[in-house]
Design a protein around this motif. Structure first.
Motif, PDB file in Angstrom:
ATOM      1  N   ARG A  24       0.829  -1.196   0.000  1.00  2.00           N
ATOM      2  CA  ARG A  24       0.000   0.000   0.000  1.00  2.00           C
ATOM      3  C   ARG A  24       0.864   1.246   0.000  1.00  2.00           C
ATOM      4  O   ARG A  24       1.964   1.252   0.529  1.00  2.00           O
ATOM      5  N   ARG A  25       0.347   2.273  -0.581  1.00  2.00           N
ATOM      6  CA  ARG A  25       1.061   3.536  -0.670  1.00  2.00           C
ATOM      7  C   ARG A  25       1.024   4.264   0.668  1.00  2.00           C
ATOM      8  O   ARG A  25       0.007   4.276   1.346  1.00  2.00           O
ATOM      9  N   ALA A  26       2.119   4.865   1.040  1.00  2.00           N
ATOM     10  CA  ALA A  26       2.167   5.634   2.286  1.00  2.00           C
ATOM     11  C   ALA A  26       1.262   6.851   2.173  1.00  2.00           C
ATOM     12  O   ALA A  26       1.052   7.392   1.090  1.00  2.00           O
ATOM     13  N   GLU A  27       0.732   7.264   3.307  1.00  3.26           N
ATOM     14  CA  GLU A  27      -0.109   8.452   3.336  1.00  3.26           C
ATOM     15  C   GLU A  27       0.758   9.698   3.264  1.00  3.26           C
ATOM     16  O   GLU A  27       1.925   9.671   3.604  1.00  3.26           O
ATOM     17  N   ALA A  28       0.144  10.791   2.861  1.00  2.44           N
ATOM     18  CA  ALA A  28       0.843  12.071   2.849  1.00  2.44           C
ATOM     19  C   ALA A  28       0.948  12.590   4.270  1.00  2.44           C
ATOM     20  O   ALA A  28       0.192  12.197   5.148  1.00  2.44           O
ATOM     21  N   ALA A  29       1.887  13.474   4.486  1.00  2.87           N
ATOM     22  CA  ALA A  29       2.069  14.086   5.802  1.00  2.87           C
ATOM     23  C   ALA A  29       0.843  14.911   6.176  1.00  2.87           C
ATOM     24  O   ALA A  29      -0.011  15.201   5.342  1.00  2.87           O
ATOM     25  N   SER A  30       0.776  15.289   7.427  1.00  6.10           N
ATOM     26  CA  SER A  30      -0.318  16.131   7.899  1.00  6.10           C
ATOM     27  C   SER A  30      -0.247  17.507   7.237  1.00  6.10           C
ATOM     28  O   SER A  30       0.800  17.928   6.761  1.00  6.10           O
ATOM     29  N   GLU A  31      -1.360  18.181   7.262  1.00  6.67           N
ATOM     30  CA  GLU A  31      -1.449  19.522   6.685  1.00  6.67           C
ATOM     31  C   GLU A  31      -0.610  20.506   7.502  1.00  6.67           C
ATOM     32  O   GLU A  31      -0.633  20.484   8.726  1.00  6.67           O
ATOM     33  N   ALA A  32       0.109  21.367   6.829  1.00 10.46           N
ATOM     34  CA  ALA A  32       0.886  22.407   7.502  1.00 10.46           C
ATOM     35  C   ALA A  32      -0.055  23.420   8.144  1.00 10.46           C
ATOM     36  O   ALA A  32      -1.077  23.776   7.564  1.00 10.46           O
ATOM     37  N   SER A  33       0.285  23.874   9.345  1.00 10.47           N
ATOM     38  CA  SER A  33      -0.530  24.895  10.003  1.00 10.47           C
ATOM     39  C   SER A  33      -0.125  26.303   9.581  1.00 10.47           C
ATOM     40  O   SER A  33      -0.890  27.240   9.716  1.00 10.47           O
ATOM     41  N   ASP A  34       1.085  26.446   9.075  1.00  8.39           N
ATOM     42  CA  ASP A  34       1.607  27.746   8.655  1.00  8.39           C
ATOM     43  C   ASP A  34       1.494  27.854   7.135  1.00  8.39           C
ATOM     44  O   ASP A  34       2.080  27.036   6.413  1.00  8.39           O
ATOM     45  N   PRO A  35       0.753  28.830   6.616  1.00  8.40           N
ATOM     46  CA  PRO A  35       0.579  28.963   5.155  1.00  8.40           C
ATOM     47  C   PRO A  35       1.898  29.021   4.387  1.00  8.40           C
ATOM     48  O   PRO A  35       1.969  28.564   3.252  1.00  8.40           O
ATOM     49  N   GLN A  36       2.940  29.553   4.994  1.00  4.98           N
ATOM     50  CA  GLN A  36       4.253  29.635   4.340  1.00  4.98           C
ATOM     51  C   GLN A  36       4.804  28.241   4.035  1.00  4.98           C
ATOM     52  O   GLN A  36       5.602  28.075   3.128  1.00  4.98           O
ATOM     53  N   TRP A  37       4.372  27.219   4.779  1.00  3.09           N
ATOM     54  CA  TRP A  37       4.885  25.862   4.632  1.00  3.09           C
ATOM     55  C   TRP A  37       3.911  24.928   3.931  1.00  3.09           C
ATOM     56  O   TRP A  37       4.095  23.715   3.926  1.00  3.09           O
ATOM     57  N   LYS A  38       2.879  25.483   3.289  1.00  6.74           N
ATOM     58  CA  LYS A  38       1.952  24.668   2.484  1.00  6.74           C
ATOM     59  C   LYS A  38       2.521  24.584   1.073  1.00  6.74           C
ATOM     60  O   LYS A  38       2.057  25.252   0.155  1.00  6.74           O
ATOM     61  N   LEU A  39       3.548  23.763   0.932  1.00  7.76           N
ATOM     62  CA  LEU A  39       4.261  23.629  -0.334  1.00  7.76           C
ATOM     63  C   LEU A  39       3.676  22.493  -1.163  1.00  7.76           C
ATOM     64  O   LEU A  39       3.067  21.566  -0.626  1.00  7.76           O
ATOM     65  N   THR A  40       3.894  22.548  -2.467  1.00  6.64           N
ATOM     66  CA  THR A  40       3.472  21.450  -3.339  1.00  6.64           C
ATOM     67  C   THR A  40       4.435  20.276  -3.142  1.00  6.64           C
ATOM     68  O   THR A  40       5.553  20.442  -2.633  1.00  6.64           O
TER      69      THR A  40
END
Length: 162
Positions: A24-40
């Motif tokens: 199975r494919r690993a899940e993505a990391a949790s959502e960043a709380s800081d908008p500056q760190w919401k990277l693609t």
């Protein structure tokens, strides 16, 4: 490595991860709380080594006893390898015998948690509060005063000496 309950469970967990995780494919990391760190994902891949990306962004686990941070004894701060947020003081580090850097307490407001069922039984997973990067799991078999063991992937951390 001494054979004890913790090492036996860590080994069993790694074996189960190898059995179940490969299909199975690993899940993505949790959502960043800081908008500056919401990277693609492309931006994260550019910033991180392939091994760090697998752990921090795809919730992978590094091999036990592979991190040089296991032997780090200097005074300082362990920071997230993704965004450099301070996560742990060296004063909370202890030798757990599991093969991963372990701490009995994170710094205030440094991590967030969620329940993970990847090995069938529920575990508490923790992430960097700022960028959402996967760090490891927390267990209730650590030393006093908290009784917690924050079992961290070394590749998810950098060390900043005092």
């Amino acid at each position: 490595m001494a054979l004890n309950r913790r090492n036996l469970l860590a080994g069993l967990g790694m074996a189960l991860a190898g059995i179940f995780g490969s299909s199975r494919r690993a899940e993505a990391a949790s959502e960043a709380s800081d908008p500056q760190w919401k990277l693609t994902e492309a931006e994260w891949k550019k910033r991180l080594s392939p091994a760090a990306y697998a752990v921090l962004r795809r919730e992978g686990t590094e091999r036990p006893f592979s991190s040089p941070l296991n032997k780090e004894k200097r005074q300082g701060t362990f920071v997230c390898a993704g965004c450099q947020l301070p996560l742990f003081s060296s004063s909370s580090k202890f030798e757990s015998g599991t093969g991963w850097p372990s701490f009995w307490q994170p710094l205030p407001k440094a991590v967030s948690t969620k329940v993970d069922f990847k090995l069938v039984v529920p575990r508490t997973e923790y992430h960097c509060r700022r960028c959402g990067g996967h760090q490891g799991h927390v267990f209730n078999d650590g030393p006093k005063p908290t009784g917690k063991r924050y079992c961290n992937n070394g590749i998810a951390l950098n060390f900043k000496p005092s």
